[in-house]
Design an enzyme around this catalytic site. Sequence first.
Site, mmCIF file in Angstrom:
data_model
loop_
_atom_site.group_PDB
_atom_site.id
_atom_site.type_symbol
_atom_site.label_atom_id
_atom_site.label_comp_id
_atom_site.label_asym_id
_atom_site.label_seq_id
_atom_site.Cartn_x
_atom_site.Cartn_y
_atom_site.Cartn_z
ATOM 1 N N LYS A 257 0.876 -1.177 0.000
ATOM 2 C CA LYS A 257 0.000 0.000 0.000
ATOM 3 C C LYS A 257 0.908 1.221 0.000
ATOM 4 O O LYS A 257 1.591 1.502 0.979
ATOM 5 C CB LYS A 257 -0.917 0.003 1.223
ATOM 6 N N LYS B 230 -7.623 -3.158 2.827
ATOM 7 C CA LYS B 230 -6.365 -2.482 3.167
ATOM 8 C C LYS B 230 -5.984 -2.849 4.583
ATOM 9 O O LYS B 230 -6.831 -2.890 5.475
ATOM 10 C CB LYS B 230 -6.495 -0.970 2.983
HETATM 11 P P1 AMP Z 1 -7.290 4.940 2.133
HETATM 12 O O1 AMP Z 1 -6.855 6.199 1.422
HETATM 13 O O2 AMP Z 1 -6.676 4.778 3.481
HETATM 14 O O3 AMP Z 1 -8.787 4.773 2.082
HETATM 15 O O4 AMP Z 1 -6.698 3.687 1.290
HETATM 16 C C1 AMP Z 1 -7.039 3.427 -0.022
HETATM 17 C C2 AMP Z 1 -6.041 4.082 -0.943
HETATM 18 O O5 AMP Z 1 -4.798 3.415 -0.897
HETATM 19 C C3 AMP Z 1 -6.387 4.006 -2.396
HETATM 20 O O6 AMP Z 1 -7.361 4.940 -2.768
HETATM 21 C C4 AMP Z 1 -5.058 4.284 -3.061
HETATM 22 O O7 AMP Z 1 -4.865 5.681 -3.191
HETATM 23 C C5 AMP Z 1 -4.054 3.787 -2.046
HETATM 24 N N1 AMP Z 1 -3.238 2.652 -2.525
HETATM 25 C C6 AMP Z 1 -1.911 2.532 -2.297
HETATM 26 N N2 AMP Z 1 -1.427 1.407 -2.815
HETATM 27 C C7 AMP Z 1 -2.461 0.772 -3.419
HETATM 28 C C8 AMP Z 1 -2.588 -0.454 -4.141
HETATM 29 N N3 AMP Z 1 -1.552 -1.275 -4.335
HETATM 30 N N4 AMP Z 1 -3.830 -0.783 -4.610
HETATM 31 C C9 AMP Z 1 -4.890 0.026 -4.404
HETATM 32 N N5 AMP Z 1 -4.824 1.187 -3.732
HETATM 33 C C10 AMP Z 1 -3.626 1.570 -3.237
#
Ligand code: AMP
Length: 566
Positions: free
Chosen positions: A236, A434
């Site tokens: 991530k 996540k």
């Molecule tokens: P959050 O912003 O905490 O809701 O986490 C989701 C976000 O993680 C996504 O919208 C992406 O911007 C980010 N992200 C980072 N790495 C990845 C990945 N490998 N696949 C999908 N999203 C990712």
Amino acid sequence: MEKLAEACERVAGTTKKLEKTAVVADYLKSRTPGDAAVSAVFLSGRPFPVWEETTLQVGGALLWRTVSELSGKTEHELTAAYRRHGDLGAVAAEVLPARSGGSELGATEVQEKFRQIAAARGPAAKGALVRDLLSQVTPLEAKYIIKTMTGDLRIGLKESLVEEAIAKAYSGTLTEVQRANMLLGDIGETLKLAADGRLAQAQMRLFHPLGFMLASPAESAEEALSYFENAAVEDKYDGIRAQAHFAGGEVRIFSRTRDEITESFPELPDALAGLPQDAILDGEIVAWSYLAGETGRAVPFSALQQRLGRKKVSDEMIRRVPVAYLVFDLLYAGGDLLIDRPLRERGKILDELLSGPRKAVKVRPPGAQGRLTFDSEEQTAPALVIRAPVFQAASPEELDQLFEAAQARGNEGLMIKDPESAYTPGKRGKSWLKLKRELATLDVVVKAVEYGHGKRIGVLSDYTFAVWDGDRLVNIGKAYSGLTDAEIAEMSKWFLEHTVEDQGFRLIVEPKIVLEVAFNNMMRSDRHESGFALRFPRIVRIRTDKLPEDADTIERARELYEHQKN
Ligand code: AMP
């Protein structure tokens, strides 16, 4: 416009979704397809279709001043009306002078005026046009014109309900309407196709952002592996989500808020322009250190932040904060929409697309000194577009190892994905999970701000923030630390320009700014409307990549509260 405003009043008057869609369907059918198409855009809470990305750039303060001038009311009277309604459109309906009969303006003419306002430069020119528009319409029309301008009708009508109404009013099933709207990014065009019985002919329109697929949080490795058999695991990355469209040599990049951000990353179009096929890529842009390890690694978000929100990025900035685009999904390639294919297939096509020979294109060196240097201006495999590595995990132990490795690489945690899942634009489901290990954080919306004390006297540094409870924002806490002085100064300026009510010691502001707030734990409390309070809240960062509707909900807060009790 009068008829549209009356329909909106009827929609607001019922909480039943079926009745809302029936009112909208009846209204749409009573108009010509052209006028109904523009109305559908307004009913979705927008002045313009999504794909156009035109913005009015008219703030709450300008609208407030205009209503104040046209009504002749004192600041005190307006503030009192605002307290009663909590919505400037509703205030306008109460205080603007009555007119006999509706205005001459239909939805199409109102949108034409919106275009003139969007094109006008500077608050004075915009203000004159807004004033001119609002002085030609009835108070009820003004109510909905203002609501459309501020991007929120607040009548419990989402774009999804307008899609239902279109399916009800014209030909086609709801699924066909949804698909056409997604492909076109234009609910008005979708309506016209439905009215002509041609929904199936909707073609993917590139260069308007599709909705982003979103992830749900998993609390543990066990939970993360409980939803599907095999898991595709990626790091991530802590950057900003970006959807890149490429066709015919043109490249445009969009953020999660559907804003175009190509200009912030002038080195990426060059790198993407060599792709062998038209494509829509999904990934994360991160600040990148080309010096670390074999292939480099991501550096913390704060480095990237310096590059965001700039109209023009200097060569010096490109050199100082190089970026990489970590691509993890492919939505469209070579004329085919791929979102309904399983992730495993999309991934394979993406591998081929990014590893295949790229046309030689002129690439500006990304400013990496040291290991990665470019000996000529011609570069065939630009390093700054990188396929995000995919790992496999079948047990919580394996996942834990990957987690440690991801954190050792400086990344936030893991994304765990179902290889069989389709790409569902705009939806948060359990196909993407996540996993972050840290104190809980909530994404909240700032509703009010206060002047600080001590060294922060004179700047707006205390923020009261809220989470969603249905379509209401309920306060959950207040915080006054975590941001840098420069950020606070910039935010203060924004808040002053977007104040909807000045209460002296505190300002009620437009609920637009999303913050990520960390805290130690949560308590039940009567102090805030949400019934919860956060202990030791601190602002982790301003989530410029999130829209207010992306903020967390009271359900999520409740989950966190329940979870901490165990
Ligand atoms: P959050 O912003 O905490 O809701 O986490 C989701 C976000 O993680 C996504 O919208 C992406 O911007 C980010 N992200 C980072 N790495 C990845 C990945 N490998 N696949 C999908 N999203 C990712």
